[in-house]
Design a protein around this motif. Structure first.
Motif, mmCIF file in Angstrom:
data_model
loop_
_atom_site.group_PDB
_atom_site.id
_atom_site.type_symbol
_atom_site.label_atom_id
_atom_site.label_comp_id
_atom_site.label_asym_id
_atom_site.label_seq_id
_atom_site.Cartn_x
_atom_site.Cartn_y
_atom_site.Cartn_z
ATOM 1 N N SER A 84 0.832 -1.197 0.000
ATOM 2 C CA SER A 84 0.000 0.000 0.000
ATOM 3 C C SER A 84 0.867 1.247 0.000
ATOM 4 C CB SER A 84 -0.913 0.012 1.227
ATOM 5 O OG SER A 84 -0.148 0.204 2.406
ATOM 6 N N ASP A 85 0.327 2.339 -0.511
ATOM 7 C CA ASP A 85 1.114 3.568 -0.588
ATOM 8 C C ASP A 85 1.185 4.306 0.744
ATOM 9 O OD1 ASP A 85 -1.419 4.587 -0.336
ATOM 10 O OD2 ASP A 85 -1.487 5.568 -2.290
ATOM 11 N N TYR A 86 0.456 3.824 1.763
ATOM 12 C CA TYR A 86 0.523 4.469 3.081
ATOM 13 C C TYR A 86 1.371 3.660 4.078
ATOM 14 C CZ TYR A 86 -3.298 1.139 3.913
ATOM 15 O OH TYR A 86 -4.072 0.004 3.989
ATOM 16 N N SER A 87 1.951 2.554 3.608
ATOM 17 C CA SER A 87 2.736 1.707 4.506
ATOM 18 C C SER A 87 4.125 2.277 4.728
ATOM 19 C CB SER A 87 2.854 0.293 3.929
ATOM 20 O OG SER A 87 1.601 -0.338 3.921
ATOM 21 N N GLY A 122 -12.581 -6.507 0.968
ATOM 22 C CA GLY A 122 -14.005 -6.227 0.913
ATOM 23 C C GLY A 122 -14.560 -5.609 2.177
ATOM 24 N N VAL A 123 -15.790 -5.110 2.094
ATOM 25 C CA VAL A 123 -16.613 -4.530 3.163
ATOM 26 C C VAL A 123 -16.114 -3.153 3.591
ATOM 27 C CG1 VAL A 123 -17.585 -4.804 5.465
ATOM 28 C CG2 VAL A 123 -17.317 -6.806 3.973
ATOM 29 N N CYS A 124 -14.901 -3.059 4.152
ATOM 30 C CA CYS A 124 -14.382 -1.766 4.610
ATOM 31 C C CYS A 124 -13.160 -1.382 3.790
ATOM 32 C CB CYS A 124 -14.037 -1.816 6.098
ATOM 33 S SG CYS A 124 -12.774 -3.044 6.519
ATOM 34 N N THR A 125 -12.632 -0.202 4.050
ATOM 35 C CA THR A 125 -11.479 0.272 3.290
ATOM 36 C C THR A 125 -10.209 -0.460 3.713
ATOM 37 O OG1 THR A 125 -10.909 2.036 4.847
ATOM 38 C CG2 THR A 125 -12.556 2.553 3.149
ATOM 39 N N PHE A 126 -9.197 -0.374 2.853
ATOM 40 C CA PHE A 126 -7.927 -1.000 3.181
ATOM 41 C C PHE A 126 -7.317 -0.365 4.437
ATOM 42 C CE2 PHE A 126 -7.988 -1.515 -1.559
ATOM 43 C CZ PHE A 126 -8.168 -2.886 -1.557
ATOM 44 N N PHE A 127 -7.461 0.931 4.564
ATOM 45 C CA PHE A 127 -6.858 1.604 5.705
ATOM 46 C C PHE A 127 -7.570 1.237 7.006
ATOM 47 C CE2 PHE A 127 -5.843 5.562 8.196
ATOM 48 C CZ PHE A 127 -4.486 5.285 8.323
ATOM 49 N N ASP A 128 -8.874 1.021 6.944
ATOM 50 C CA ASP A 128 -9.596 0.559 8.134
ATOM 51 C C ASP A 128 -9.087 -0.805 8.570
ATOM 52 O OD1 ASP A 128 -11.142 2.806 8.386
ATOM 53 O OD2 ASP A 128 -12.817 2.010 7.199
ATOM 54 N N LYS A 129 -8.840 -1.697 7.623
ATOM 55 C CA LYS A 129 -8.293 -3.012 7.952
ATOM 56 C C LYS A 129 -6.938 -2.854 8.643
ATOM 57 C CE LYS A 129 -10.391 -5.080 3.780
ATOM 58 N NZ LYS A 129 -11.365 -6.017 4.366
ATOM 59 N N THR A 130 -6.129 -1.927 8.105
ATOM 60 C CA THR A 130 -4.801 -1.705 8.680
ATOM 61 C C THR A 130 -4.896 -1.186 10.108
ATOM 62 O OG1 THR A 130 -3.888 -1.234 6.489
ATOM 63 C CG2 THR A 130 -2.623 -0.461 8.381
ATOM 64 N N LYS A 131 -5.809 -0.246 10.368
ATOM 65 C CA LYS A 131 -5.946 0.323 11.710
ATOM 66 C C LYS A 131 -6.405 -0.722 12.716
ATOM 67 C CE LYS A 131 -8.640 3.809 10.552
ATOM 68 N NZ LYS A 131 -9.468 5.036 10.710
ATOM 69 N N THR A 158 1.425 -3.002 4.951
ATOM 70 C CA THR A 158 0.212 -3.654 4.443
ATOM 71 C C THR A 158 0.416 -3.980 2.975
ATOM 72 O OG1 THR A 158 -1.149 -2.354 5.971
ATOM 73 C CG2 THR A 158 -2.277 -3.444 4.146
ATOM 74 N N PHE A 159 0.158 -5.220 2.611
ATOM 75 C CA PHE A 159 0.331 -5.608 1.213
ATOM 76 C C PHE A 159 -0.791 -6.538 0.780
ATOM 77 C CE2 PHE A 159 2.763 -8.641 3.745
ATOM 78 C CZ PHE A 159 2.387 -9.874 3.229
ATOM 79 N N MET A 160 -0.994 -6.622 -0.538
ATOM 80 C CA MET A 160 -2.046 -7.465 -1.116
ATOM 81 C C MET A 160 -1.427 -8.607 -1.898
ATOM 82 S SD MET A 160 -5.086 -6.455 -3.852
ATOM 83 C CE MET A 160 -5.835 -5.269 -2.741
#
Length: 530
Positions: A63-66, A110-119, A158-160
């Motif tokens: 991710s670009d915020y990691s 899915g469901v929530c944003t990637f950043f929410d998952k990270t938090k 965080t990575f996919m």
């Protein structure tokens, strides 16, 4: 140059003048872009992921915020969210191992944003978060700047990964043991098997362009040698001949165009894309029309549109050739940033441009060819190697690899793209159209010269075949130099000596140099100076 060859328009009509302006813009977009074999980085960091006890690697994107780039590879234990596989809620207490090993949370997309998952993962004490994609596609994971500032701390890595990696883990991990994975930084290699494909395709395009442009001379040659009834393709617009003045002006005009793109490409990007679409449509429609003329010759005699007031005359074969050309161009424009196969359509459009350029623009003597290719030779070297001394980067490489938006596919379209074969990410190598168009003008002239002088495609008596072989050798030398120098190469540095140099050596040895300096009899073809 690229004006449709079957539209009868007044020379000074406003429409025709506007078309010529757009046409000249496209010509210079082609000829200035002569940086071979550049490749650009995707707008997100790439990694390799593998099971600790396996050697099979899977791609991943960060991710670009990691946190910044990985300094070294690491291993960690996989931890799953027991109650929420999507990772969109707080992790259960006690689910995180308190050992010194790295804990890597695994959640589904899915469901929530990637950043929410990270938090949620970071609040639970996880060191790294792995998001499993719904399919094999990998997309950049971003976040709004305000949301990132509100978090007020550095986000964990965080990575996919593709869904196939999760399936591979389930199939190759014992349920009684913990799953461990290894994450390593992706480092691309310069050499790739796709380079061989690019050399072959570029050489084939030079051959096809020369063959397509020499139909009139081939008709005369076949009639004189075998009495063949071959008929050349119809042409209603005069051939455009490059004269000495135009050849000398190449460096100034091309450099100006290159600098305009270097400083203002973000502002005129959509204009370039639209000009490319219109020009490619013209080029492809010519090719399709000539194919229809061969299969159904009677259609070229049936008018479809005839407007005397605008002197516009379109035959049935013209219209039928225009339909697939428009479909290809519109489809590419619509899907160019989303579809993985958009590069194929772009290559088809570039082929249409190149073939029609070879047919419509001509060199008629070796003197003009020498001026054009020699100035292009110096131009290529300066803007690739020397320009970094005066600018922040190599101007040629910066323009050729410019990325307009978030999508890695949103680039300048005047290049041929080929995915790397040996690369797990298959990111593209690019070849500037000028590396085909400029030497192709010389090779096309040589084939016409051989036909006029009754030698045909002879390797021992003609000049076309040796120059074509020289072109392939020059492309291979560019590959070798690219691998050795680890930097985008000016292909004309090798292509000009291997094509123009080979021609001069053979002409001098055979005593044809004066004849080639005079060139093909210009009175045999209706021409205009460009």
């Amino acid at each position: 140059v690229f004006a449709h060859q079957h539209l009868q328009l007044k020379l000074f009509s406003p429409f025709f003048l506007a078309l010529r302006i757009l046409t000249m813009m496209m010509v210079w977009l082609i000829v200035f872009n002569v940086c071979a074999y550049c490749s650009w980085s995707l707008p997100f960091k790439r990694i390799f992921v593998e099971l600790s006890h396996s050697t099979e690697k899977f791609p991943g994107v960060v991710s670009d915020y990691s946190k910044d780039a990985l300094s070294e590879s690491f291993e960690g234990n996989i931890v799953s969210h027991a109650s929420d596989p999507k990772g969109c809620s707080e992790w259960p207490s006690g689910s995180i191992s308190q050992s010194k090993s790295i804990n890597i949370g695994m959640v589904e997309r899915g469901v929530c944003t990637f950043f929410d998952k990270t938090k949620f993962a970071q609040r639970a004490g996880l060191n790294v978060l792995m998001v499993v994609s719904n399919d094999e596609s990998l997309e950049p994971m971003g976040v709004d700047e305000e949301a990132l500032k509100a978090w007020n701390q550095e986000a964990i890595l965080t990575f996919m990964v593709p869904v196939s990696f999760q399936s591979f883990m389930n199939e190759n991990t014992d349920a009684s043991t913990s799953m461990q994975i290894r994450v390593t930084e992706y480092k691309s290699t310069i050499y790739d098997s796709g380079m061989i494909v690019m050399v072959l395709v570029a050489t084939l395009l030079v051959f096809l362009g020369a063959y397509y442009s020499s139909d009139t001379e081939r008709e005369m040659y076949d009639a004189a040698n075998s009495g063949s009834s071959y008929k050349s393709l119809r042409r209603t617009v005069p051939v455009q001949v490059i004269n000495n003045q135009m050849a000398w002006s190449f460096v100034v005009v091309a450099s100006t165009g290159l600098l305009v793109l270097y400083f203002f490409v973000s502002k005129i990007f959509i204009v370039i894309v639209l000009v490319f679409c219109m020009s490619a449509t013209n080029g492809l429609s010519n090719i399709f029309t000539h194919f229809i003329d061969r299969v159904w010759p009677d259609l070229q005699h049936h008018p479809f549109i005839d407007i005397p007031a605008f002197e516009l005359n379109l035959t049935v074969s013209d219209f039928l050739g225009l339909i697939p050309a428009c479909i290809i161009s519109l489809t590419w424009f619509w899907i160019r940033t989303t579809a993985t196969f958009a590069w194929m359509l772009q290559n088809v459009m570039c082929v249409g441009l190149l073939l029609v350029l070879q047919r419509t623009v001509r060199l008629t003597d070796i003197k003009t060819a020498s001026i054009l290719l020699s100035t292009a030779f110096l131009y290529d070297i300066f803007w690739v190697f020397i320009s970094p001394m005066f600018f922040q980067s190599s101007v040629m490489v910066a323009v050729a690899t410019y990325n307009h938006g978030d999508s890695a596919n949103d680039t300048l379209p005047v290049v041929l793209k080929f995915p790397r074969i040996d690369d797990i990410f298959h990111h593209h190598m690019i070849l500037g159209l000028g590396d085909i168009a400029l030497p192709g003008l010389l090779v096309s002239f040589l084939l016409r010269y051989d036909y006029v002088n009754k030698t045909g495609m002879s390797i021992t008596k003609g000049y076309f075949v040796p120059a074509l072989i020289g072109y392939a050798v020059g492309m291979m030398l560019t590959d070798i130099n690219l691998v050795l120098m680890q930097h985008g190469q000016p292909a004309l540095l090798f292509l000009v000596p291997c094509t123009l140099g080979t021609t001069y050596v053979l002409a001098y040895k055979r005593g044809h140099l004066n004849s080639m300096l005079y060139g093909i009899n210009k009175s045999s073809t209706t021409t205009n100076s460009i």
